[in-house]
Scaffold this motif. Structure first.
Motif, PDB file in Angstrom:
ATOM      1  N   ASN A 147       0.623  -1.123  -0.127  1.00 43.10           N
ATOM      2  CA  ASN A 147       0.044  -0.084   0.178  1.00 43.10           C
ATOM      3  C   ASN A 147       0.988   1.126   0.006  1.00 43.10           C
ATOM      4  OD1 ASN A 147      -1.725   2.267   0.484  1.00 43.10           O
ATOM      5  ND2 ASN A 147      -2.739   1.185   2.294  1.00 43.10           N
ATOM      6  N   ILE A 148       0.981   1.915  -0.993  1.00 41.31           N
ATOM      7  CA  ILE A 148       1.557   3.307  -1.230  1.00 41.31           C
ATOM      8  C   ILE A 148       0.716   4.331  -1.147  1.00 41.31           C
ATOM      9  CG2 ILE A 148       3.657   2.228  -2.028  1.00 41.31           C
ATOM     10  CD1 ILE A 148       2.780   3.455  -4.886  1.00 41.31           C
ATOM     11  N   ASP A 149      -0.650   4.012  -0.797  1.00 42.11           N
ATOM     12  CA  ASP A 149      -1.502   5.311  -0.415  1.00 42.11           C
ATOM     13  C   ASP A 149      -1.624   5.824   0.823  1.00 42.11           C
ATOM     14  OD1 ASP A 149      -3.815   6.917  -1.530  1.00 42.11           O
ATOM     15  OD2 ASP A 149      -4.482   5.316  -2.609  1.00 42.11           O
ATOM     16  N   ASP A 150      -2.433   6.939   1.160  1.00 42.10           N
ATOM     17  CA  ASP A 150      -2.220   7.552   2.342  1.00 42.10           C
ATOM     18  C   ASP A 150      -3.445   7.055   3.320  1.00 42.10           C
ATOM     19  OD1 ASP A 150      -4.380   8.558   0.913  1.00 42.10           O
ATOM     20  OD2 ASP A 150      -3.700  10.754   1.212  1.00 42.10           O
ATOM     21  N   HIS A 151      -4.165   6.154   2.764  1.00 46.59           N
ATOM     22  CA  HIS A 151      -5.146   5.320   3.526  1.00 46.59           C
ATOM     23  C   HIS A 151      -5.166   3.950   3.354  1.00 46.59           C
ATOM     24  CE1 HIS A 151      -6.789   6.171  -0.831  1.00 46.59           C
ATOM     25  NE2 HIS A 151      -7.369   4.891  -0.410  1.00 46.59           N
ATOM     26  N   GLU A 152      -6.073   3.211   4.307  1.00 46.09           N
ATOM     27  CA  GLU A 152      -6.287   1.601   4.313  1.00 46.09           C
ATOM     28  C   GLU A 152      -7.220   1.460   3.142  1.00 46.09           C
ATOM     29  OE1 GLU A 152      -7.898  -1.779   7.060  1.00 46.09           O
ATOM     30  OE2 GLU A 152      -8.189   0.267   7.849  1.00 46.09           O
ATOM     31  N   PHE A 153      -6.830   0.396   2.820  1.00 48.23           N
ATOM     32  CA  PHE A 153      -7.738  -0.530   1.693  1.00 48.23           C
ATOM     33  C   PHE A 153      -7.720  -1.730   1.902  1.00 48.23           C
ATOM     34  CE2 PHE A 153      -3.931   0.180  -0.767  1.00 48.23           C
ATOM     35  CZ  PHE A 153      -3.705  -1.119  -1.231  1.00 48.23           C
ATOM     36  N   THR A 261      -4.633 -21.076  -2.431  1.00 41.07           N
ATOM     37  CA  THR A 261      -4.372 -20.398  -1.385  1.00 41.07           C
ATOM     38  C   THR A 261      -4.902 -18.953  -1.432  1.00 41.07           C
ATOM     39  OG1 THR A 261      -2.254 -21.554  -1.243  1.00 41.07           O
ATOM     40  CG2 THR A 261      -2.326 -19.366  -0.150  1.00 41.07           C
ATOM     41  N   THR A 262      -5.802 -18.592  -0.306  1.00 40.75           N
ATOM     42  CA  THR A 262      -6.727 -17.520  -0.865  1.00 40.75           C
ATOM     43  C   THR A 262      -7.046 -16.645   0.460  1.00 40.75           C
ATOM     44  OG1 THR A 262      -8.653 -18.873   0.143  1.00 40.75           O
ATOM     45  CG2 THR A 262      -8.213 -18.595  -2.553  1.00 40.75           C
ATOM     46  N   VAL A 263      -7.253 -15.293   0.066  1.00 42.85           N
ATOM     47  CA  VAL A 263      -7.809 -14.447   1.109  1.00 42.85           C
ATOM     48  C   VAL A 263      -9.056 -14.033   0.888  1.00 42.85           C
ATOM     49  CG1 VAL A 263      -7.608 -11.935   1.928  1.00 42.85           C
ATOM     50  CG2 VAL A 263      -5.529 -13.340   1.522  1.00 42.85           C
ATOM     51  N   THR A 264     -10.213 -14.571   1.242  1.00 42.69           N
ATOM     52  CA  THR A 264     -11.375 -14.154   0.914  1.00 42.69           C
ATOM     53  C   THR A 264     -12.309 -13.399   1.951  1.00 42.69           C
ATOM     54  OG1 THR A 264     -12.291 -16.146   1.836  1.00 42.69           O
ATOM     55  CG2 THR A 264     -11.486 -16.419  -0.415  1.00 42.69           C
ATOM     56  N   GLN A 265     -11.882 -13.146   2.993  1.00 40.50           N
ATOM     57  CA  GLN A 265     -12.297 -12.337   4.218  1.00 40.50           C
ATOM     58  C   GLN A 265     -12.057 -11.082   4.032  1.00 40.50           C
ATOM     59  OE1 GLN A 265     -14.862 -14.576   5.733  1.00 40.50           O
ATOM     60  NE2 GLN A 265     -14.318 -15.638   3.897  1.00 40.50           N
ATOM     61  N   GLY A 266     -11.112 -10.636   3.341  1.00 40.26           N
ATOM     62  CA  GLY A 266     -11.034  -9.176   3.252  1.00 40.26           C
ATOM     63  C   GLY A 266      -9.615  -8.745   4.119  1.00 40.26           C
ATOM     64  N   TYR A 267      -8.694  -8.425   3.666  1.00 38.88           N
ATOM     65  CA  TYR A 267      -7.333  -8.103   4.439  1.00 38.88           C
ATOM     66  C   TYR A 267      -7.226  -6.636   4.379  1.00 38.88           C
ATOM     67  CZ  TYR A 267      -2.712  -7.872   6.147  1.00 38.88           C
ATOM     68  OH  TYR A 267      -1.567  -7.567   7.122  1.00 38.88           O
ATOM     69  N   GLY A 268      -7.266  -5.859   5.301  1.00 36.16           N
ATOM     70  CA  GLY A 268      -7.023  -4.556   5.426  1.00 36.16           C
ATOM     71  C   GLY A 268      -5.583  -3.906   5.418  1.00 36.16           C
ATOM     72  N   LEU A 269      -5.254  -3.312   4.419  1.00 40.97           N
ATOM     73  CA  LEU A 269      -3.664  -2.901   4.357  1.00 40.97           C
ATOM     74  C   LEU A 269      -3.508  -1.460   4.529  1.00 40.97           C
ATOM     75  CD1 LEU A 269      -1.405  -4.960   3.202  1.00 40.97           C
ATOM     76  CD2 LEU A 269      -1.862  -3.750   0.936  1.00 40.97           C
ATOM     77  N   GLN A 270      -2.748  -1.284   5.613  1.00 41.88           N
ATOM     78  CA  GLN A 270      -2.534   0.050   6.174  1.00 41.88           C
ATOM     79  C   GLN A 270      -1.352   0.786   5.161  1.00 41.88           C
ATOM     80  OE1 GLN A 270      -4.256   1.260   8.733  1.00 41.88           O
ATOM     81  NE2 GLN A 270      -5.192  -0.461   9.127  1.00 41.88           N
ATOM     82  N   PRO A 271      -1.461   2.041   5.053  1.00 43.64           N
ATOM     83  CA  PRO A 271      -0.301   2.734   4.567  1.00 43.64           C
ATOM     84  C   PRO A 271       1.011   2.071   4.544  1.00 43.64           C
ATOM     85  CG  PRO A 271      -1.997   4.218   5.228  1.00 43.64           C
ATOM     86  CD  PRO A 271      -2.257   2.933   5.912  1.00 43.64           C
ATOM     87  N   ASN A 272       1.892   1.807   3.734  1.00 50.85           N
ATOM     88  CA  ASN A 272       3.215   1.353   3.722  1.00 50.85           C
ATOM     89  C   ASN A 272       3.299  -0.144   4.395  1.00 50.85           C
ATOM     90  OD1 ASN A 272       4.393   4.099   3.033  1.00 50.85           O
ATOM     91  ND2 ASN A 272       3.959   4.706   5.040  1.00 50.85           N
ATOM     92  N   GLU A 273       2.161  -0.932   4.393  1.00 51.84           N
ATOM     93  CA  GLU A 273       2.315  -2.189   4.946  1.00 51.84           C
ATOM     94  C   GLU A 273       2.234  -3.028   3.497  1.00 51.84           C
ATOM     95  OE1 GLU A 273      -0.521  -5.504   7.477  1.00 51.84           O
ATOM     96  OE2 GLU A 273      -1.449  -3.468   6.889  1.00 51.84           O
ATOM     97  N   THR A 274       3.002  -4.217   3.741  1.00 52.25           N
ATOM     98  CA  THR A 274       2.968  -5.112   2.447  1.00 52.25           C
ATOM     99  C   THR A 274       2.311  -6.405   2.892  1.00 52.25           C
ATOM    100  OG1 THR A 274       5.000  -4.120   1.639  1.00 52.25           O
ATOM    101  CG2 THR A 274       4.570  -6.483   1.196  1.00 52.25           C
ATOM    102  N   HIS A 275       1.582  -6.951   2.013  1.00 57.84           N
ATOM    103  CA  HIS A 275       1.063  -8.371   2.264  1.00 57.84           C
ATOM    104  C   HIS A 275       1.556  -9.333   1.277  1.00 57.84           C
ATOM    105  CE1 HIS A 275      -1.939 -11.511   1.519  1.00 57.84           C
ATOM    106  NE2 HIS A 275      -2.009 -11.695   2.736  1.00 57.84           N
TER     107      HIS A 275
END
Length: 285
Positions: A147-153, A261-275
């Motif tokens: 995430n290189i934005d200024d908000h969580e998505f 191998t799945t993410v189906t429940q939604g992962y909230g990615l914070q600014p500057n966080e890597t998943h």
């Protein structure tokens, strides 16, 4: 960019480019359309691990049926809009990727691939995405989102792997326990069977803790699947529904099994966080 001596690039008659890997440990094939793994054959046993439909579209008109399709930034039609208004499983698997880096190490051949874009209708956030593949005694595939934005998505994503099996009727799955959501039974929550066989149309979202190790045994090959960065594992086989798929033989379901191998429940990615979503495919010891 460093380059690997173990890879070559070929192009088919429809203009799709493929990376062919042949090193001391394994052979593999990757389509740059979709950054799509199409083959992985470890030399330790010479058994192909991935299944690709003989009727798969290899002209860029549709996602490739089989191998390891990439699902991102949503899974299925879980994008918050009316079904059919946005592409199923997102837009990574229908664009042409580029090679950012390739190198040989003692463990095998490593590829880093980048998509043409990460922002499209239904997803308007700034992020960086890359796929890192290591082809060695095991196959490691990592879908990495920063995430290189200024908000969580939030994202859903998947490594939607089609495994090659000798016959679905002789195939068992081990290592998945607990409850699952059955998409063929109006999302009823049921308990994972033991022993685990697939004997009908199957579309199950298994809730599990990561990392998770799943074993697929078909009487000819035993495959170990290690999943991390996930919140679920999806098991899918269309069974007789394969006949309604234009890019799949009516009896193709007998020779494939998706363990995703799945993410189906939604992962909230914070600014500057890597998943990092990773699947490792190994010859079971």
């Amino acid at each position: 960019m460093t380059t690997s001596d173990s890879i070559s690039v070929s192009t088919n008659q429809d203009g799709l480019s493929f990376i062919n890997i042949d090193n001391a440990h394994a052979t593999a094939k990757v389509s740059l359309f979709g950054a799509h793994l199409m083959s992985y054959c470890p030399k330790s046993d010479g058994k192909e691990r991935l299944w690709v439909s003989p009727h798969a579209y290899l002209n860029g008109e549709k996602p490739i049926r089989g191998g390891i399709p990439l699902c991102w930034p949503w899974f299925g039609h879980n994008h918050g809009q009316e079904k059919g208004t946005l592409p199923s499983h997102g837009f990574l698997r229908t664009q042409t990727w580029s090679i950012a880096n390739s190198k040989d190490t003692s463990e095998g051949t490593e590829l880093t691939l980048l998509p043409a874009f990460t922002k499209a209708k239904g997803f308007d956030h700034k992020c960086e995405v890359k796929l890192v593949i290591m082809i060695g005694e095991s196959l490691s595939v990592s879908l990495i989102t920063t995430n290189i934005d200024d908000h969580e998505f939030s994202i859903d994503c998947a490594l939607h792997t089609y495994f090659n099996v000798e016959h679905i009727g002789k195939t068992t799955i081990d290592g998945i326990t607990g409850d699952y959501e059955d998409k063929t039974r109006e999302s009823a929550v049921l308990t994972t069977p033991t022993p685990y066989f697939v004997s009908e149309e199957t579309d199950r979202i298994h809730f599990c803790e990561a990392p998770n190790i799943t074993i697929v045994e078909d009487g000819v090959r035993t495959t170990e699947i290690t999943s991390s960065g996930n919140d679920t594992i999806v098991v899918w086989n269309p069974w007789h529904g394969a006949a309604s798929l234009s890019d799949m033989d009516a009896f193709g379901y007998k020779h494939m099994l998706c363990v995703e191998t799945t993410v189906t429940q939604g992962y909230g990615l914070q600014p500057n966080e890597t998943h990092v979503l990773t699947q490792v495919i190994s010859t079971a010891k």
